[in-house]
Design a protein around this motif. Sequence first.
Motif, short mmCIF file in Angstrom:
data_model
loop_
_atom_site.label_atom_id
_atom_site.label_comp_id
_atom_site.label_asym_id
_atom_site.label_seq_id
_atom_site.Cartn_x
_atom_site.Cartn_y
_atom_site.Cartn_z
N TRP A 151 -19.34 -48.03 11.89
CA TRP A 151 -20.03 -49.10 13.10
C TRP A 151 -19.80 -48.59 14.43
O TRP A 151 -18.66 -48.28 14.43
CB TRP A 151 -19.78 -50.37 12.67
N PRO A 152 -20.60 -48.14 15.16
CA PRO A 152 -20.85 -48.07 16.13
C PRO A 152 -20.08 -49.09 17.39
O PRO A 152 -20.50 -49.97 16.13
CB PRO A 152 -21.99 -47.75 16.90
N PHE A 153 -19.56 -48.47 17.70
CA PHE A 153 -18.75 -49.58 19.04
C PHE A 153 -19.51 -50.93 19.65
O PHE A 153 -19.31 -52.73 18.94
CB PHE A 153 -17.97 -49.40 20.28
N TRP A 154 -20.70 -50.29 19.78
CA TRP A 154 -21.49 -51.55 20.69
C TRP A 154 -22.14 -52.37 19.50
O TRP A 154 -22.42 -53.72 20.08
CB TRP A 154 -22.55 -51.44 21.12
N LEU A 155 -22.44 -51.46 18.20
CA LEU A 155 -22.81 -53.14 16.94
C LEU A 155 -21.73 -53.93 16.51
O LEU A 155 -22.16 -55.32 16.34
CB LEU A 155 -23.30 -51.88 15.98
N PHE A 156 -20.26 -53.58 16.13
CA PHE A 156 -19.61 -54.14 16.15
C PHE A 156 -19.19 -55.04 16.56
O PHE A 156 -18.61 -56.51 16.09
CB PHE A 156 -17.70 -53.50 15.99
N PHE A 157 -19.13 -55.14 18.01
CA PHE A 157 -18.61 -56.27 19.43
C PHE A 157 -19.99 -56.68 20.11
O PHE A 157 -19.90 -57.95 20.81
CB PHE A 157 -18.50 -55.35 20.40
#
Length: 358
Positions: A18-24
């Motif tokens: 996943w992209p960083f923004w989606l995970f966080f």
Amino acid sequence: MRHRLPLFLVKIIYYEYWPFWLFFLPLVPYWVYLSIKARSLTYFTAANPGIIHGGVFGESKIDILDKIDPKYRPTTLFFKLSATLPEVLSRIEQSDLSFPIIIKPDVGERGAEVEKVDNKDQLTDYLKRTDQDFIIQEYVDFDIELGVLYHKLPISGTSNITSIVQKEFLGVTGDGTSTIRELLSKSERAKLQMSTLEEKHGSHLEDVLPNGVYENLQPIGNHCLGTKFLSGQHLISKELVAVFDEISSNIQGFNFGRFDLKVSSIEDLFAGKNIKVMELNGVTSEPGHIYDPKYNLLRAYKDTMSSMKTSCKVSIENMRNGAKVTPFWTMFKLLRGHFSEKPEEQNVNGKVKTMMTK
């Protein structure tokens, strides 16, 4: 089996892609809670007073490496962008380095433009392509590469290791009949890197390796380049914490971050011998073990929240000691400028480049 799934499904189903923004994104409320507790939206920038913005992004690798005891780091040379090929070759020779070498931007993230250079021609090509200051490191051929997330509290004086990730490089083991390309097709991780591997290895991918012969096809240990992250949590012990207490003892202004290192053996790791720190990352260092394919999402979030809590505690103690945080609007402008200069690009495995260092 993962490798039988369409790649777009792989990137949806498995959170490690996943992209960083989606995970966080689901962790934003927890960040707000920690910000209230710390009385600062940018509390994390106080985690490492000796690193610009605590190591959120934009820090110089050479500035940080210079703080580490030379016995724990590989020979490392810094060059301005204006350096010519003869100048670079001269310093390499003067430093008793020889090919292969590792070359990388002095300021960079996610393994971007980090390359193993095997000869003068490859070095010449890299210098033609690079557009920023860079560093050259000796190539350390130890088989074990780890990411060790370590912290020390500045007031209470306690320290600990909260994450260890062991890196498994992207490679194949021959069976005597299949081509390298066919062997790679049995791994979704390799399939996501195929375009890069084709560019790097060309027709070599059609070769057949003898039975039992292993070949490392990507020597740079970065998740975005196909490295598999495996949990090394079983290695955490008081003895190992003491080793990193020693390694970090002379690193002024460092309290939270991840040591990316190579070591000759696990035995030497616990003995504090034959350890070479390739990079030291700051406050945005993730607990890399959560990307072990055997982990599940809830467990990953639990461990990430624990890491965020630790970095907040470190930051609060540093602020009590007088450390300043980067003002919110200053950080906002820096982030906006950072990403506007580097528009979002898809990595070869489909992940968006971010300030994180996975």
